[in-house]
Design a protein around this motif. Structure first.
Motif, PDB file in Angstrom:
ATOM      1  N   ASN A  94      43.138  43.241  42.409  1.00 61.64           N
ATOM      2  CA  ASN A  94      41.757  43.058  42.204  1.00 61.64           C
ATOM      3  C   ASN A  94      41.210  44.138  41.328  1.00 61.64           C
ATOM      4  N   ASP A  95      41.944  44.511  40.145  1.00 63.43           N
ATOM      5  CA  ASP A  95      41.635  45.430  39.215  1.00 63.43           C
ATOM      6  C   ASP A  95      41.454  46.817  39.584  1.00 63.43           C
ATOM      7  N   VAL A  96      42.413  47.174  40.519  1.00 64.65           N
ATOM      8  CA  VAL A  96      42.511  48.515  41.217  1.00 64.65           C
ATOM      9  C   VAL A  96      43.919  48.828  41.046  1.00 64.65           C
ATOM     10  N   LEU A  97      44.140  49.935  40.609  1.00 68.77           N
ATOM     11  CA  LEU A  97      45.855  50.619  40.633  1.00 68.77           C
ATOM     12  C   LEU A  97      45.917  51.441  41.906  1.00 68.77           C
ATOM     13  N   TYR A  98      47.169  51.239  42.607  1.00 69.10           N
ATOM     14  CA  TYR A  98      47.391  51.947  43.771  1.00 69.10           C
ATOM     15  C   TYR A  98      48.662  52.739  43.574  1.00 69.10           C
ATOM     16  N   TYR A  99      48.631  53.717  44.157  1.00 63.15           N
ATOM     17  CA  TYR A  99      50.094  54.839  44.214  1.00 63.15           C
ATOM     18  C   TYR A  99      50.454  54.900  45.610  1.00 63.15           C
TER      19      TYR A  99
END
Length: 272
Positions: free
Chosen positions: A216-221
């Motif tokens: 959803n257009d979010v980058l996660y680490y």
């Protein structure tokens, strides 16, 4: 896409189901319009007939969903359900006796930190670099000058490199990561849509690697790893910068660090 977070995605539920975990997915509708979803996993308590439920990174469930879950728990030997909303604002009203027929209390043992770092990826690369600490910019340039290269390797070879470094890191830093079987199932199920692997190399030697999620257009680490070899090459700094640039290239608007300590945190905080 009504899911707020990768852990509420259909793909995550499929990965957990393949591991033998019971998964139920609830959809809340207004007429024909889907307005909310809730994905719950149920985990057996060894040597008993009882289970516990887990709802990670959702909105705080509505009265309708809580009522359904309460009735489901009573019929299926579920002792409690742990709910960890993605937004703290949705968690108001804890520590109360609920008119829904269940008790809602604040858990003393959360699985996620209550705070996370967010980076605005709509900024230009120049602006992002300017906001970094001087030493961080220096280390990024140092890694580049020394010949460290970051590659996107969302394939079997990349996963094997990542997992080897990951379990080395777990052993070195003395924390309990999931098993290789778990990580392989997550990667295999999410790699076509959510999971991506980045590896930092020096002369074909992998020095650091991330498995990052895009949703959803979010980058996660969620997962990072590193080697003790050539630590003076500052590969970790360059890898994080390349992850930020990768997220921008993929159209992400923000970068969620998955959970971390807040500024000026209490040194006695268990997360420290």
């Amino acid at each position: 896409q009504k899911a707020l977070h990768p852990l509420q995605s259909w793909e995550w539920g499929e990965a957990r189901r393949k591991m033998g975990i019971e998964v139920i997915r609830l959809g809340e509708y207004d007429g024909d319009s889907l307005i909310n979803i809730c994905q719950v996993t149920f985990h057996p308590i060894p040597y008993t007939n009882f289970k516990i439920g887990y709802v990670p990174r959702s909105v705080f469930p509505s009265d309708t969903i809580v009522k359904f879950l309460s009735e489901y728990c009573q019929k299926n030997h579920v002792i409690f359900i742990k709910i960890e909303p993605y937004s703290v604002k949705n968690a108001e009203g804890v520590n109360t006796i609920s008119p829904r027929g269940c008790v809602i209390v604040k858990s003393p043992h959360p699985l996620f930190p209550a705070w996370t770092q967010m980076i605005d990826l709509t900024q230009s690369e120049d602006d992002l670099l300017k906001k970094m600490h001087t030493k961080t910019r220096y280390n990024i340039n140092l890694a580049q000058k020394k010949g460290v290269v970051v590659k996107e390797m969302t394939n079997k070879e990349g996963f094997d490199v990542f997992s080897k470094l990951y379990f080395e890191t777990c052993k070195r830093q003395r924390y309990f990561g999931h098993t290789k079987k778990y990580h392989k199932m997550i990667f295999e199920t999410l790699k076509k849509s959510i999971a991506h692997i980045l590896v930092a190399f020096y002369k074909d030697i992998p020095l650091a690697s991330y498995e990052i999620f895009i949703f959803n257009d979010v980058l996660y680490y969620p997962y990072g790893s590193s080697s003790l070899i050539h630590r003076n090459m500052m590969a970790n700094n360059l890898l994080m910068w390349e992850a930020i640039k990768y997220g921008k290239k993929m159209g992400c608007r923000s970068f969620d660090m998955w959970g971390s300590l807040p500024p000026n945190y209490d040194k006695k905080n268990p997360w420290s």
